[in-house]
Write a protein that holds these residues in place. Structure first.
Motif, PDB file in Angstrom:
ATOM      1  N   GLY A  16       8.362 -10.474  21.065  1.00 26.91           N
ATOM      2  CA  GLY A  16       7.804 -11.391  22.049  1.00 26.91           C
ATOM      3  C   GLY A  16       6.469 -10.951  22.633  1.00 26.91           C
ATOM      4  N   VAL A  45      -1.299 -23.565  18.574  1.00 23.67           N
ATOM      5  CA  VAL A  45      -2.592 -23.527  19.252  1.00 23.67           C
ATOM      6  C   VAL A  45      -3.706 -23.532  18.207  1.00 23.67           C
ATOM      7  CG1 VAL A  45      -4.031 -22.263  20.870  1.00 23.67           C
ATOM      8  CG2 VAL A  45      -1.554 -22.231  21.125  1.00 23.67           C
ATOM      9  N   THR A  53       3.541 -11.483  16.937  1.00 23.91           N
ATOM     10  CA  THR A  53       4.286 -10.866  18.024  1.00 23.91           C
ATOM     11  C   THR A  53       5.362  -9.942  17.472  1.00 23.91           C
ATOM     12  OG1 THR A  53       5.864 -12.683  18.074  1.00 23.91           O
ATOM     13  CG2 THR A  53       3.974 -12.845  19.536  1.00 23.91           C
ATOM     14  N   ALA A 103       2.526  -9.974  21.951  1.00 27.79           N
ATOM     15  CA  ALA A 103       1.496 -10.118  20.926  1.00 27.79           C
ATOM     16  C   ALA A 103       0.962  -8.746  20.536  1.00 27.79           C
ATOM     17  CB  ALA A 103       0.375 -11.002  21.448  1.00 27.79           C
ATOM     18  N   ALA A 123      -1.961 -19.001  23.165  1.00 34.35           N
ATOM     19  CA  ALA A 123      -1.004 -18.763  22.083  1.00 34.35           C
ATOM     20  C   ALA A 123      -0.091 -17.593  22.417  1.00 34.35           C
ATOM     21  CB  ALA A 123      -1.744 -18.493  20.779  1.00 34.35           C
ATOM     22  N   GLU A 124      -0.641 -16.601  23.118  1.00 34.64           N
ATOM     23  CA  GLU A 124       0.200 -15.452  23.469  1.00 34.64           C
ATOM     24  C   GLU A 124       1.177 -15.805  24.572  1.00 34.64           C
ATOM     25  OE1 GLU A 124      -2.197 -12.043  24.307  1.00 34.64           O
ATOM     26  OE2 GLU A 124      -2.983 -11.931  22.261  1.00 34.64           O
ATOM     27  N   ALA A 168      -7.968 -19.817  23.676  1.00 35.52           N
ATOM     28  CA  ALA A 168      -6.946 -20.276  22.735  1.00 35.52           C
ATOM     29  C   ALA A 168      -5.949 -19.160  22.455  1.00 35.52           C
ATOM     30  CB  ALA A 168      -7.601 -20.749  21.433  1.00 35.52           C
ATOM     31  N   ARG A 169      -6.471 -17.958  22.291  1.00 39.56           N
ATOM     32  CA  ARG A 169      -5.575 -16.847  21.986  1.00 39.56           C
ATOM     33  C   ARG A 169      -4.667 -16.530  23.175  1.00 39.56           C
ATOM     34  NH1 ARG A 169      -4.471 -12.719  18.257  1.00 39.56           N
ATOM     35  NH2 ARG A 169      -3.595 -10.959  19.358  1.00 39.56           N
ATOM     36  N   HIS A 194       4.684 -19.196  23.127  1.00 34.27           N
ATOM     37  CA  HIS A 194       4.998 -18.896  21.734  1.00 34.27           C
ATOM     38  C   HIS A 194       5.353 -20.135  20.918  1.00 34.27           C
ATOM     39  CE1 HIS A 194       4.682 -14.707  22.379  1.00 34.27           C
ATOM     40  NE2 HIS A 194       5.678 -14.662  23.245  1.00 34.27           N
ATOM     41  N   GLU A 242      -7.689 -23.981  11.676  1.00 31.63           N
ATOM     42  CA  GLU A 242      -8.080 -23.608  13.036  1.00 31.63           C
ATOM     43  C   GLU A 242      -6.933 -22.992  13.835  1.00 31.63           C
ATOM     44  OE1 GLU A 242      -8.627 -26.554  11.688  1.00 31.63           O
ATOM     45  OE2 GLU A 242     -10.789 -26.862  11.632  1.00 31.63           O
ATOM     46  N   ILE A 243      -5.787 -22.790  13.216  1.00 25.70           N
ATOM     47  CA  ILE A 243      -4.620 -22.326  13.978  1.00 25.70           C
ATOM     48  C   ILE A 243      -4.876 -20.946  14.586  1.00 25.70           C
ATOM     49  CG2 ILE A 243      -3.397 -21.157  12.086  1.00 25.70           C
ATOM     50  CD1 ILE A 243      -1.560 -23.438  14.406  1.00 25.70           C
ATOM     51  N   VAL A 244      -4.426 -20.773  15.799  1.00 24.26           N
ATOM     52  CA  VAL A 244      -4.494 -19.471  16.472  1.00 24.26           C
ATOM     53  C   VAL A 244      -3.064 -19.010  16.617  1.00 24.26           C
ATOM     54  CG1 VAL A 244      -5.196 -18.231  18.529  1.00 24.26           C
ATOM     55  CG2 VAL A 244      -6.521 -20.183  17.747  1.00 24.26           C
ATOM     56  N   ARG A 245      -2.722 -17.954  15.956  1.00 26.68           N
ATOM     57  CA  ARG A 245      -1.322 -17.576  15.913  1.00 26.68           C
ATOM     58  C   ARG A 245      -1.198 -16.070  16.059  1.00 26.68           C
ATOM     59  NH1 ARG A 245       2.932 -19.688  11.302  1.00 26.68           N
ATOM     60  NH2 ARG A 245       4.459 -18.091  11.723  1.00 26.68           N
ATOM     61  N   PRO A 246      -1.075 -15.580  17.268  1.00 27.48           N
ATOM     62  CA  PRO A 246      -0.932 -14.144  17.447  1.00 27.48           C
ATOM     63  C   PRO A 246       0.372 -13.672  16.791  1.00 27.48           C
ATOM     64  CG  PRO A 246      -1.159 -15.275  19.556  1.00 27.48           C
ATOM     65  CD  PRO A 246      -0.944 -16.309  18.529  1.00 27.48           C
TER      66      PRO A 246
END
Lengths: 504, 457
Positions: free
Chosen positions: A399, B290, A396, A401, B282-283, B278-279, B286, A390-394
């Motif tokens: 710094g 999330v 980048t 996104a 997360a943005e 959530a996004r 850092h 379920e991780i949400v990880r933009p």
């Protein structure tokens, strides 16, 4: 009454191409002046200028009434592809109508011209120094014009590109520029790029000329200084010497090395550093760090091979190792030594460096460092999310996104790039098989990688001081297409091939 | 069951004031409840239905309309106003009302805001209001206190950030240790820091060598950034054990809580079932992990070992959801569950269900506003501004009679030299250190002595 275009407005695309061509004609005046200065024939350039301007005007006429200045995002793909296809056609004219026996055949002249404008640096010449000074100058000048991009220059100066310039700039500026935040107008960005480009070139000319004037390098005449400065800042690779950078003393080679590293940096960042004095922007730039890491790693591997394999020792090993790593990775293609004679570790490293490329927003080609950076981050995210679903990880970059859409198009680009490379290599081998010529698998791989990456020299006969002359006409066409695709970063062409592009 | 929030009336009352309260929601109601007996209050709200119950219950005037307009403020009697408490949920309306009141009267203005940007601009004195408070930030600081990390109330920076002035609230249940409960001269204080004052209740205790830091105190320090972090660990006494806090809900509240925790180097996991939210989180953050998952998904909670965290904070948009998710987390083995409430009555429900802590953000912010309304000075100790204490940044003149003397030999007046910047390096001096001409000094002084100190140095 004007009807709204269904599908692509081909007319206005050609109209814009014509408008740009009119101006490209003016570029021939520079080598014409050089020809006059050296007492050589200026007429091939003047005739080329007349033909180019004439064709530009004709396109304007044919496309009829001015169809409004703007081209849509859709037409911009076509404009970019056409400009990169047509400008080298006119660029090849001086070779054909002038007295250049080595380039008398249209296939070869077009190859040389495409190689020039795409800042590749691959040549079919076997004796470069046999050309007139003005012809040599024109080869170098095509690098310089194409390096930062004719379209970006057009956006900077042509009033009619005030509208719709963003798509054009983004489709020509190397690398994923979506991640770049344009804080100024597109026109100002284009002007900044060209200002910096011209400035760097002037600095390079002066630096090289000083080395010549002070007698530290007798081979570095003012003509050579201008030629090599234009080639190095464009990360092209054409040299007006048969021996490329090996014709110069170590000091000159170090200077060229420095300028290659500099020109391989994102020009938008470089502008902030050099003109706006924003040191932090550069110090914290992730792409720049990876760029440095690649350079160090590549150099280290090659130097190791040079020393361990006894190909060179001491200062020479460090200099030639670094020079070659930087020249190949930045997609310049200069050479200070015949690297084709080096051991397999060095050769393999050079081949892989061809796939690295310089930074996005530089004048270099290939995949580009920032895409490697993002790919690496994508891999890390995939690993993370296979454990934590379920991780949400933009992802980048510096710094900020990066949009998932941009990431997707980045992955697609890399895949298309590798596919193009593979098809290119296979096509060369197929042609060699049926043409009954000798071509090793590695030579085919090297030639395809060097052309699609806009590097220039490859391995085997097309190596450091070699030439693509032994290739058949069909292979030459394949390599020309690869250079063209590589410079435009494939996607604009791939879009043109898609059926949806032409539908209403 | 710890309860935070609830209007407190244990402050000395000032003279009768004319107060306008902007916003008749939960916060406005709590503020009115605490202040209506002693003061003349007018409440402004756009919604008459919210005003009616207040007017029925308390003896207050009400004005219906947009409080960010001049006409409505005039109607509320802005000319002879003493205090505006702008506590509607709309921070922009609060700020506009505050600006107008500043122009139209001499009243003090208190503003409720939620954006960190506004708070920072206020701290840097770029927004001209007397007090600004955010439910999100106050709640986040309260949570820090609950999980055992001292909340730094305020940081001012000097000398390009190399010197910080920090205030810590020592938790009431802090155990005695190498620092707490020991005379300062014997305590193992972090290097590069100096205690300049201890505030006990509403009293300032000079930080002499024989004084002790006790639980419940507020400590004012001058320290390097590293030492400020070290103090955070020292005061909590268990910084190492506070790690990994799971925050459910990525709204403004959840994000602010996460940010405050992350600033203390505490690992934070954020969970929200809304993908876009959530996004965004997360943005923005850092360093946080999330997750886009439901707080009610027991499989997810088990898979991600939520029970292994130090604490779980529930900042969902609905009390019932907070309750269900909280109980589920308890079942998963979470040791400390902290749930936020929207409805004040949820506190009892949470209590009955066995959640460890309930926090009402609206009550927390109302309490802060009321504290300030009762006695601005109390807050101003904390602010280190106004009429009681100041931090001065001075350079010692060559002809100063104090130049060349050791700090021990200086007269004891309650002023404390927290840091000396000498030739580009920062010193956190001890008694044996000497004051030299040209030294730049960061001094904590009583305001009435400030001009004297300036003259002497």
């Amino acid at each position: 009454v004007r009807t709204a275009p269904r599908g692509v407005d081909v007319g206005s695309a050609f109209d814009l191409v014509g408008g740009v061509l009119k101006w490209v004609g003016g570029a021939f005046l520079v080598p014409a002046a050089v020809a006059v200065g050296y007492g050589e024939a200026a007429w091939p350039f003047l005739v080329s200028a007349v033909i180019t301007v004439g064709c530009g005007l004709a396109l304007d006429q044919i496309t009829g009434e001015k169809r409004g200045a703007a081209v849509g995002p859709r037409e911009s793909f076509l404009v970019v592809a056409l400009i990169w296809l047509l400008v080298p056609v006119f660029g090849a004219l001086p070779f054909l109508i002038g007295d250049v026996p080595q380039l008398s055949r249209p296939v070869d002249a077009y190859f040389e011209s495409v190689s020039g404008f795409t800042a590749t640096g691959a040549t079919v010449l076997t004796d470069i120094e046999a050309l007139d000074q003005a012809m040599l100058f024109w080869r170098q000048f095509t690098h310089w014009l194409g390096g930062m991009g004719i379209i970006i220059l057009a956006v900077a100066v042509l009033p009619r590109l005030r509208v719709g310039g963003r798509q054009l700039l983004q489709s020509e500026l190397a690398g994923p520029t979506e991640i770049e935040r344009f804080s100024t107008t597109i026109r100002q960005t284009a002007r900044r790029l060209w200002t910096l480009y011209v400035g760097l070139t002037v600095v390079a000319i002066l630096a090289l000329a000083v080395v010549g004037w002070t007698g530290m390098d007798d081979a570095m005449t003012p003509f050579q200084a201008v030629s090599h400065a234009m080639s190095v800042i464009a990360l092209g690779g054409f040299s007006s010497k048969n021996d490329s950078a090996a014709a110069f003393v170590p000091l000159t080679q170090y200077l060229l090395l420095l300028f290659m590293i500099l020109a391989g940096v994102n020009f938008l960042r470089l502008y902030r550093l050099l003109v706006q004095r924003q040191v932090d922007v550069v110090r914290t730039d992730e792409e720049l760090r990876l760029y440095g890491a690649f350079l160090v790693l590549g150099s280290a591997l090659i130097i190791t091979e040079l020393v361990a394999g006894d190909f060179a020792q001491g200062e020479e090993a460090v200099r030639t190792g670094m020079f070659q790593a930087v020249a190949i990775m930045s997609t310049t293609g200069f050479a200070t030594a015949d690297y084709t004679l080096w051991g397999p570790l060095a050769i393999m490293t050079l081949l892989l460096l061809m796939f690295v490329g310089a930074s996005a927003g530089s004048t270099g080609g290939s995949i580009k460092v920032v895409r490697h950076l993002l790919l690496f981050k994508l891999v890390r995210r995939e690993l993370d999310s296979s454990v934590h679903r379920e991780i949400v990880r933009p992802i980048t970059a510096n710094g900020v996104a990066v949009e998932e859409r941009s990431l997707r198009s980045m992955v697609v680009f890399v895949l298309l790039y590798l596919l193009t490379f593979a098809i290119g290599a296979l096509a060369l081998l197929l042609d060699a098989r049926f043409g009954g010529r000798e071509l090793t698998a590695f030579e085919a791989i090297g030639a395809s990688a060097a052309c699609v990456g806009n590097v220039g020299p490859a391995f085997g006969f097309a190596g450091a001081f070699g030439s693509y002359a032994p290739m058949s006409d069909l292979s030459t066409v394949v390599l020309t297409a690869l250079m063209w695709l590589g410079r435009m970063e494939i996607i604009p062409v791939a879009v043109l091939l898609a059926r949806t592009y032409w539908r209403g | 069951m710890a309860r935070l929030g609830g209007p407190s009336c244990d402050f000395p009352t000032l003279a009768h004031m004319r107060i306008v309260v902007l916003g008749a929601g939960h916060v406005g109601a709590a503020v009115v409840e605490a202040l209506y007996e002693e003061h003349d209050i007018t409440v402004i709200d756009t919604d008459a239905r919210r005003l009616a119950p207040l007017a029925d219950r308390y003896d207050v005037h009400t004005v219906e309309g947009n409080g960010a307009t001049k006409s409505v403020l005039r109607q509320a009697g802005v000319e002879d106003l003493d205090l505006l408490i702008a506590c509607s949920p709309n921070e922009n309306a609060n700020l506009v009302a505050a600006m107008l009141v500043k122009k139209l009267s001499h009243a003090k203005v208190l503003v409720r805001a939620s954006s960190m940007e506004y708070l920072e601009a206020w701290r840097e004195r770029e927004i001209d209001v007397d007090f600004m408070v955010s439910s999100e930030l106050e709640t986040a600081n309260a949570i820090l206190g609950l999980v055992g990390v001292p909340a730094a109330r305020q940081t001012d920076v000097f000398a390009d950030g190399r010197v910080q002035v920090v205030e810590y609230d020592v938790p009431r249940d802090a155990p005695p240790g190498p620092v707490i409960g020991r005379p300062l001269r014997e305590a193992e204080l972090p290097q590069e820091s100096r205690v300049v004052a201890i505030i006990r209740g509403d009293r300032m205790v000079p930080a002499r060598g024989d004084e002790r830091i006790e639980p419940g105190d507020r400590v004012i320090l001058v320290a390097s950034p590293a030492a400020a972090r070290a103090w955070s660990e020292v005061i909590s006494g268990e910084a190492k054990t506070v790690d990994d806090i799971v925050v459910f809900g990525c709204g403004q509240m959840g994000r602010t809580i996460a940010r405050v925790l992350l600033e203390r180097d505490i690992r934070v996991r954020l969970v929200d079932s809304n993908e876009a939210r959530a996004r965004d989180a997360a943005e923005e953050l850092h360093e946080a992990r999330v997750f886009n998952a439901s707080a009610f998904d027991a499989d997810f909670l088990a898979r991600e070992r939520i029970g292994a965290g130090t604490a779980a904070v529930f900042a969902l948009n609905d009390d019932a959801k907070n309750l269900f998710a909280g109980v589920l987390a308890e079942l998963q083995g979470v040791h400390l569950t902290i749930a936020l409430t929207h409805d004040p009555r949820a506190v009892d429900v949470y209590d009955r269900a066995g959640l460890d802590m309930a926090l009402n953000p609206r009550q927390v912010v109302a309490e802060e506003l009321v504290r300030f309304a009762h006695d601005p000075r109390i807050r101003q100790i904390a602010m280190l501004e106004g009429d009681r204490f100041e931090i001065l940044d001075l350079t010692v003149r060559p002809e100063s009679e104090l130049a060349g003397r050791k700090l021990d030999e200086l007269p004891h007046t309650g002023s404390v030299i927290g840091a000396i910047i000498r030739g580009g390096t920062v010193l956190f001096p001890h008694g044996a250190d000497e004051l030299r001409p040209g030294d730049r000094v960061i001094i904590f002084v009583e305001s009435e002595r400030a001009s004297l100190v300036e003259r002497v140095l």
